[in-house]
Design an enzyme around this catalytic site. Structure first.
Site, short mmCIF file in Angstrom:
data_model
loop_
_atom_site.label_atom_id
_atom_site.label_comp_id
_atom_site.label_asym_id
_atom_site.label_seq_id
_atom_site.Cartn_x
_atom_site.Cartn_y
_atom_site.Cartn_z
N CYS A 224 -6.57 45.42 42.51
CA CYS A 224 -5.44 44.48 42.48
C CYS A 224 -5.91 43.13 43.01
CB CYS A 224 -4.26 45.02 43.28
SG CYS A 224 -4.60 45.47 45.00
N SER A 260 -8.00 47.05 46.82
CA SER A 260 -7.59 45.64 46.88
C SER A 260 -8.82 44.75 46.72
CB SER A 260 -6.92 45.33 48.22
OG SER A 260 -7.89 45.13 49.24
N ASP A 261 -8.61 43.55 46.18
CA ASP A 261 -9.67 42.56 46.29
C ASP A 261 -9.86 42.26 47.77
OD1 ASP A 261 -11.63 40.75 45.64
OD2 ASP A 261 -10.45 39.72 44.13
N CYS A 262 -11.02 41.74 48.12
CA CYS A 262 -11.40 41.67 49.53
C CYS A 262 -10.57 40.62 50.29
CB CYS A 262 -12.89 41.40 49.66
SG CYS A 262 -13.84 42.79 49.02
N ALA A 264 -7.37 40.63 50.24
CA ALA A 264 -6.10 40.38 49.55
C ALA A 264 -4.92 40.87 50.38
CB ALA A 264 -6.10 41.05 48.18
#
Length: 746
Positions: A224, A260-262, A264
């Site tokens: 995401c 999750s994107d880092c 996020a």
């Protein structure tokens, strides 16, 4: 095995070093109720149970890459890995079989790294977001701007990465879900951007690659994105992560997880410069977990997530925690993590990395993605290794092999620049560097090199020090220093070949320059980029790539606000619309690409059994349902289109058959052409005719309405082959309109 996965003991949040160490499952059960530490990418292990620490963050966008999950040797084995062209270049090949082979090779090398304890088993690739705006710093990570192209590219790449099963070679991750294509625009950044997207644009444009990944390819993982979509951060949006992803697309296997994107999750909370969606970091963690995120990536920008604090404050439930555990570790089960030393793919080792076959594939991929934009009077190919011929090779890119790799790269086994490749081929080279972004530059060396040469090859472009993650561009004009130097060289009465690297630059000012005979675009062609470029120039290979993006004029950036997510023109003021579907005055259009030869194309021109001129919608759907030929109505096959391509010139070449559809159907006429099918035909010899059938489905003909439903309408359809059009045909669908996919509302 699900119970086993849930019961893994994870004790403390500590950075993970090194690669995977496979557990010994024969020494007793792995059980504990301490699960919360495992909700982050750098999950700790339990040495007394033989369970190694595990880093979920591994990258392999176009080859095994440098990042915290992968340990590279300083020399010898595992000090290098094959570095293929960036996705923007392989997207230009329009070759699904090639993309699958690249995925197989990357995952084979990645698994070999993992087996040696130098990597892990899941990789955060591919990036399938459509390349909506030419300023986007990460656009080169994607296959292009068209959702159909990106979906097919994703299907081939994921298939190659994960393998045919039942065990995944590695776990692939489709990113970034969803509507993510902005790094920074003034005070708006990827960490706080609210992408306002109509339901029609969301379903029609931004989501199809992810539908392919989740529903049809059953990718092991989805990432995401940082941004919000219509007010809700993507990593805390139950509509995106549950209603659409899990329920509507039936992405429900226990081995499929969302990461999750880092940072996020950090930025969706009450973080500085973030969305401020929740009042505390703990509440943000809970919102993300309850929405359907299973693993939170923590990078250096944010604060380490404290899942225990969020859980103890009852921001997410025990059931949600257990579900995340099942999904993550069942993903590792699917990748053979617990299968022991005789498990599938455990035999891969250093001899499977940097093989001669992989190196040949990297070169072929680079050649396949090169696009010939201009070729006045068939100037190319040109012989450069003849007696007395000298080539001036001028520009920053001419001798910058590292820059040809692009972002998210590893260490290649070798690097070849155009200069080194030319000299290896026996070409006499007069090299002079050039400016990258400088507005002024001492051109004396370049002018001298050109004056004593027969041909000038000018290398231009914007590299990934300018377009990259976290950094967007503000202009797509040619850099002033490069344009000034090229203009001066064009006055020397020497024939010039311009080779463009990187992504978007407005070629308008160079198209009219005297003596610019040819223009090639190569994107980021990887470890063999120099050889591929020189092979194309000299005719060792014949370029047949097609632009996977629209090349806009520089005025586009002032007419189209970066934060306007709409595709259709006229939404505000004089907004011109985006992509080839809507933007009408490109410098070079999507699908543009010349050849060293000429092709003619024929399609059925009169009613015949091979392709009828009338189809009944009800009959198409009934046949699909009765024969069980598709799991979803949009995947129901439509009769394939016979096509014959004839090489009418003197040079053997590949040919990419592009089929666009437009028509007069639906509530209003739909004159916009849309890519509906393509096929790359390899090695057509002079005078040879090659037949192919373009395969498509009912979804290729359907349109998305304002509600988001995918509808097949009765009416007249026109198929346009190639751009510019080489052949066309029309057919009619009769009967009542049919909803192929009824979209759930938020």
């Amino acid at each position: 095995m699900a119970v086993l996965a849930i019961s893994l003991l994870l004790a403390a949040l500590t950075p993970v070093q090194g690669g995977v160490k496979y557990p010994d499952c024969t020494g007793g059960p792995l059980r504990s109720n301490k699960k919360l530490a495992n909700l982050v990418n750098n999950a700790p292990g339990i040495s007394r149970l033989g369970l190694s620490a595990y880093q979920w963050w591994n990258e392999a966008l176009h080859g095994v890459a440098h990042n915290r999950g992968i340990s590279w040797a300083q020399s010898g084995q595992f000090s290098a890995a094959t570095q293929f062209p960036q996705a923007i270049t392989t997207g230009a090949a329009f070759d699904d079989a090639l993309i699958e082979q690249i995925g197989v090779t990357i995952s084979t090398e990645a698994r070999a790294f993992a087996n040696a304890g130098r990597a892990h088993l899941d990789f955060w690739t591919p990036d399938v977001n459509p390349f909506r705006d030419p300023r986007w710093g990460r656009g080169h990570e994607t296959p292009g701007e068209d959702p159909y192209l990106n979906a097919r590219w994703a299907a081939a790449f994921v298939k190659g990465m994960q393998g045919p099963g039942p065990t995944h070679r590695v776990v692939a991750t489709c990113k970034h879900y969803a509507a993510y294509d902005l790094e920074n625009s003034g005070s708006t950044t990827r960490f706080n951007f609210n992408a306002k997207v109509t339901m029609q644009d969301l379903v029609e444009y931004y989501l199809p690659p992810f539908r392919q990944c989740a529903r049809d390819s059953k990718v092991g993982s989805i990432m995401c994105s940082y941004n919000a979509v219509n007010g809700v951060p993507a990593c805390a949006d139950p509509y995106l992560l549950d209603t659409i992803l899990r329920k509507h697309w039936n992405w429900t296997d226990e081995n499929q997880y969302v990461v999750s994107d880092c940072d996020a999750v950090y930025y969706l909370g009450n973080a500085n410069r973030g969305h401020r969606y929740k009042s505390s970091y703990a509440a943000a963690i809970g919102a993300s977990m309850e929405a359907g995120c299973d693993n939170m990536c923590w990078a250096t920008d944010g604060t380490q997530p404290n899942a225990a604090a969020a859980f103890n404050a009852k921001h997410f439930t025990q059931q949600t925690l257990d579900q995340a555990m099942v999904r993550q570790f069942q993903g590792l089960v699917k990748a053979g993590y617990f299968d022991g030393p005789n498990g599938m793919y455990r035999n891969l080792g250093p001899s499977d990395v940097n093989t001669s076959a992989a190196q040949k594939l990297a070169l072929r991929a680079a050649e396949a993605g090169i696009v010939l934009l201009k070729n006045d009077n068939n100037f190319l190919p040109v012989a450069l290794n003849t007696t007395g011929t000298q080539a001036a090779m001028i520009g920053f890119w001419a001798n910058a092999a590292d820059k040809m790799l692009g972002g998210y790269s590893g260490t290649p086994p070798f690097r070849d620049s155009p200069v080194s490749a030319a000299r290896t081929a026996g070409i006499t080279v007069n090299f002079a560097t050039g400016p990258l972004t400088q507005s002024s530059f001492d051109a004396s060396a370049a002018v001298s090199a050109a004056q004593k040469s027969s041909v000038v090859i000018f290398f231009a472009g914007i590299d990934n020090t300018v377009e990259k993650e976290s950094q967007d561009r503000t202009s797509i004009s040619w850099p002033a220093g490069q344009l000034s130097l090229l203009t001066r060289l064009s006055g020397l009465n020497k024939p010039i070949v311009v080779v463009k690297l990187g992504t978007h630059m407005d070629d308008t000012p160079i198209l009219a320059l005297p003596n610019v005979k040819a223009i090639l675009w190569a994107g980021y062609p990887g470890q063999s980029g120099g050889t591929a470029v020189m092979n194309s120039i000299t005719g060792v290979s014949a370029p047949a790539g097609r632009l996977p993006v629209t090349m806009y004029p520089s005025s586009f950036t002032s007419a189209a606000p970066y934060t306007n997510m709409a595709l259709r023109p006229g939404t505000t003021g004089n907004y011109p619309g985006r992509t080839y579907r809507w933007y009408k005055t490109p410098v070079f259009g999507f699908g543009h690409g010349l050849h060293y030869t000429n092709f003619s194309v024929s399609v059925p021109s009169s009613p015949e059994t091979s392709f009828p001129k009338t189809f009944a919608i009800e009959a198409l759907l009934s046949a699909c349902k009765s024969n069980n030929t598709a799991s979803y109505l949009d995947l129901c096959p439509f009769p394939s289109l016979p096509l014959s391509a004839t090489n009418t010139g003197a040079t053997a070449s590949d040919y990419v058959a592009l089929a666009f559809v437009k028509g007069e159907y639906g509530p209003q006429p739909y004159p916009i052409k849309t890519l509906a099918a393509y096929e790359r035909i390899s090695g057509i010899k002079p005078g040879e005719a090659r037949a192919v059938e373009l395969k498509w489905n009912l979804g290729s003909l359907a349109r998305v309405n304002e509600r988001g439903d995918t509808v097949l309408y009765p009416g007249k359809y026109t198929v346009l082959i190639d751009t510019p059009v080489l052949a066309n045909l029309s057919f009619t669908l009769t009967g009542e309109e049919a909803v192929l996919d009824r979209w759930p509302q938020a």
